[in-house]
Scaffold this motif. Structure first.
Motif, PDB file in Angstrom:
ATOM      1  N   LYS A 183       0.810  -1.102  -0.164  1.00 26.96           N
ATOM      2  CA  LYS A 183       0.051  -0.058   0.089  1.00 26.96           C
ATOM      3  C   LYS A 183       0.943   1.353   0.020  1.00 26.96           C
ATOM      4  CE  LYS A 183      -3.820  -2.071   2.254  1.00 26.96           C
ATOM      5  NZ  LYS A 183      -4.730  -2.040   3.000  1.00 26.96           N
ATOM      6  N   ARG A 184       0.481   2.081  -0.834  1.00 24.81           N
ATOM      7  CA  ARG A 184       1.250   3.482  -0.928  1.00 24.81           C
ATOM      8  C   ARG A 184       1.145   4.203   0.381  1.00 24.81           C
ATOM      9  NH1 ARG A 184      -0.062   6.254  -6.841  1.00 24.81           N
ATOM     10  NH2 ARG A 184       1.156   4.670  -7.732  1.00 24.81           N
ATOM     11  N   LYS A 185       2.205   4.948   0.830  1.00 26.89           N
ATOM     12  CA  LYS A 185       2.124   5.361   2.045  1.00 26.89           C
ATOM     13  C   LYS A 185       1.669   6.991   1.679  1.00 26.89           C
ATOM     14  CE  LYS A 185       5.849   3.370   4.855  1.00 26.89           C
ATOM     15  NZ  LYS A 185       7.113   3.703   5.246  1.00 26.89           N
ATOM     16  N   ARG A 186       0.432   7.220   2.460  1.00 25.92           N
ATOM     17  CA  ARG A 186      -0.110   8.665   2.058  1.00 25.92           C
ATOM     18  C   ARG A 186       0.844   9.669   2.944  1.00 25.92           C
ATOM     19  NH1 ARG A 186      -6.266   7.645   1.486  1.00 25.92           N
ATOM     20  NH2 ARG A 186      -6.397   6.412  -0.377  1.00 25.92           N
ATOM     21  N   PRO A 187       0.940  10.839   2.138  1.00 25.11           N
ATOM     22  CA  PRO A 187       1.653  12.130   3.189  1.00 25.11           C
ATOM     23  C   PRO A 187       0.726  12.132   4.133  1.00 25.11           C
ATOM     24  CG  PRO A 187       1.030  12.628   0.990  1.00 25.11           C
ATOM     25  CD  PRO A 187       0.610  11.069   1.008  1.00 25.11           C
ATOM     26  N   PRO A 188       1.602  12.637   5.239  1.00 28.13           N
ATOM     27  CA  PRO A 188       0.564  13.347   6.625  1.00 28.13           C
ATOM     28  C   PRO A 188      -0.135  14.456   5.891  1.00 28.13           C
ATOM     29  CG  PRO A 188       2.917  13.571   6.908  1.00 28.13           C
ATOM     30  CD  PRO A 188       2.886  12.749   5.604  1.00 28.13           C
ATOM     31  N   PRO A 189      -1.256  14.705   6.480  1.00 33.79           N
ATOM     32  CA  PRO A 189      -2.179  15.774   6.172  1.00 33.79           C
ATOM     33  C   PRO A 189      -1.316  17.169   6.557  1.00 33.79           C
ATOM     34  CG  PRO A 189      -3.211  14.616   7.898  1.00 33.79           C
ATOM     35  CD  PRO A 189      -1.925  13.780   7.482  1.00 33.79           C
TER      36      PRO A 189
END
Length: 195
Positions: free
Chosen positions: A170-176
């Motif tokens: 799963k791609r790591k989503r950048p922190p908001p």
């Protein structure tokens, strides 16, 4: 060993080592080429060219010889099964006491096969090379349903036999981005009229 066999072994070794370096978290692997890198061939482009030449040699050595326009998904499957003899990945049979163990403690007589990741990458390169060499996407034998099903079957079989999960990462989503909700102290101000 004839030149074709030697070339196949070299090709599968390069694919396997590239897959190993990528799975080991090596982030220095070169991405697919862009138009600015067209003057100097990338590792990917060189491998794709070697794979394409190897497949062409396989078709010429086929009995009876095959032309590319007559090549089907069935021929691609035949090619992938042929490559298994050069594999270096131990795939345990269900009867083996090490079936499902990722790191068996002792040797066993189970067969060596091409790793699923190597085959998957090979098909991806050949699929791209087919279209770059004038083939139409709708007639691409490397994209045939039978080839996709075969790769899925190999992945599942090797996953069970070797005790390794091949789940998609799963791609790591950048922190908001931080939102401003008060002073930098992290304490929210009291609502007006509360004190």
């Amino acid at each position: 060993m004839d030149s074709f066999t030697h070339e196949m072994v070299e090709s599968s070794n390069a694919a396997a080592s590239m897959m190993a370096s990528q799975s080991a978290g090596n982030s220095s692997a070169s991405p697919p080429p862009t138009s600015s890198s067209a003057s100097s061939s990338s590792r990917y482009e060189n491998q794709k060219r070697r794979d394409w030449n190897t497949f062409g040699q396989y078709l010429r050595n086929h009995r009876p010889p095959l032309c590319l326009s007559r090549c089907s998904g069935a021929h691609v499957l035949e090619f992938l099964r042929y490559l298994d003899q050069f594999g270096k990945t131990k795939v345990h049979t269900p009867m083996c006491p090490f079936y499902g163990h990722p790191n068996p403690p002792a040797p066993c007589p189970c067969p060596l096969r091409q790793a699923w990741g190597s085959l998957d990458a090979l098909i991806g390169r050949l699929r791209a090379a087919y279209e770059e060499n004038g083939g139409k996407p709708e007639t691409n034998p490397f994209g045939a349903r039978a080839v996709r099903l075969y790769l899925r079957e190999v992945r599942d079989l090797q996953s069970k036999a070797r005790g390794i999960s091949y789940e998609k990462k799963k791609r790591k989503r950048p922190p908001p981005p931080p939102t401003q909700q008060g002073p930098a102290t992290g304490v929210l101000p009291a609502p007006p009229g509360s004190g």
